[in-house]
Design a protein around this motif. Structure first.
Motif, PDB file in Angstrom:
ATOM      1  N   SER A  66       0.824  -1.206   0.000  1.00  0.00           N
ATOM      2  CA  SER A  66       0.000   0.000   0.000  1.00  0.00           C
ATOM      3  C   SER A  66       0.859   1.257   0.000  1.00  0.00           C
ATOM      4  N   ALA A 122       1.141   4.162  -2.864  1.00  0.00           N
ATOM      5  CA  ALA A 122       0.895   5.558  -2.515  1.00  0.00           C
ATOM      6  C   ALA A 122       2.058   6.466  -2.901  1.00  0.00           C
ATOM      7  N   SER A 164      -4.470   4.767  -4.914  1.00  0.00           N
ATOM      8  CA  SER A 164      -4.109   4.367  -3.562  1.00  0.00           C
ATOM      9  C   SER A 164      -5.339   3.911  -2.781  1.00  0.00           C
ATOM     10  N   GLU A 217      -6.323   0.335  -1.011  1.00  0.00           N
ATOM     11  CA  GLU A 217      -6.635   0.331   0.423  1.00  0.00           C
ATOM     12  C   GLU A 217      -8.012  -0.263   0.701  1.00  0.00           C
TER      13      GLU A 217
END
Length: 255
Positions: free
Chosen positions: A214, A218, A226, A230
């Motif tokens: 993650s 990002a 992103s 998530e």
């Protein structure tokens, strides 16, 4: 394990420790040590029981960098030949970056050149009072290599990375913490690294791997990309035993 091992792979429960083991030369990197290091990293990567990794150095230094007397080989070879050789050298330790488990470097002394790269390839860097981070390439007439420019920029930002690479000076632990090269200061960095690794290893391997993924998404993607990852990863973790246990405790404590 024999007395001649240049890299030791140790197991403590779910925590693995890779230890550079050539203290008489400050763990300087030669071809033999790098081959053993690559093999140890591959072993950890294939170990389904491994939950976290500590990377450490034997003796007073973490790693003094490349053994300049032999690691580069014949420097009169054409640039394209030397380039392929160097990419092979880099690959010996950059596999740390590809591990899905949390990785913690315990830097108790000097981490210079490629030795610094090995530390910075880890997710978390714990620095001791005698730690020193040396992006010293320019001081010896050498361009940075082994991911150095990337790691410094990732941790310090482009302006500070440029300044560090141009100066070529050793960055002591207090400045490393201020600049973001190191994450944590500890009087005993290996003990602290092991404590962190044990904490991480107690969690779900999938959760750890998805957190690492993650953050990397990002770092290069837009907000929508992103959030897309998530939302999937968080939805996947909602059914975990750890979360269910927390929710049950929360409900009991709520009036």
């Amino acid at each position: 394990m024999s007395a001649t091992d240049l890299v030791l792979l140790e197991s403590h429960g779910k925590v693995r420790t890779i230890r550079l083991n050539a203290p008489e030369r400050r763990n300087a990197l030669d071809g033999d040590l790098l081959r053993e290091l690559a093999a140890a990293i591959a072993t950890v990567g294939a170990d389904r029981e491994a939950g976290a990794l500590v990377v450490a150095g034997a003796g007073k230094s973490f790693c003094a960098g490349a053994d300049l007397g032999g690691l580069f080989g014949d420097v009169s070879r054409p640039v394209h030949v030397l380039r392929e050789h160097l990419k092979g050298v880099y690959g010996s330790f950059l596999g740390i970056r590809d591990l899905t488990i949390p990785t913690v470097a315990a830097v108790q002394g000097a981490a210079v050149g490629a030795g610094m790269n090995i530390a910075l390839a880890c997710d978390i860097v714990v620095a001791g009072p005698r730690a020193g981070f040396g992006p010293t390439f320019a001081e010896i007439g050498l361009h940075p290599g082994g991911g150095c420019s990337y790691f410094l920029t990732e941790r310090m930002g482009p302006a500070q990375a440029t300044a560090a690479l141009l100066s070529g000076e050793i960055i002591k632990s207090e400045d490393a913490l201020r600049l973001g090269l190191a994450n944590i200061f500890a009087a005993d960095p290996e003990a602290k690294a092991r404590e962190l690794a044990e904490k991480f290893a107690s969690r779900s391997a999938e959760l750890n791997a998805n957190i690492k993924r993650s953050v990397r998404i990002a770092a290069t993607a837009d907000l929508a990309t992103s959030v897309d990852f998530e939302s999937w990863a968080q939805a996947s973790s909602v059914g975990s035993a750890a979360f269910s246990e927390f929710v049950a405790k929360f409900r009991k404590s709520t009036p």
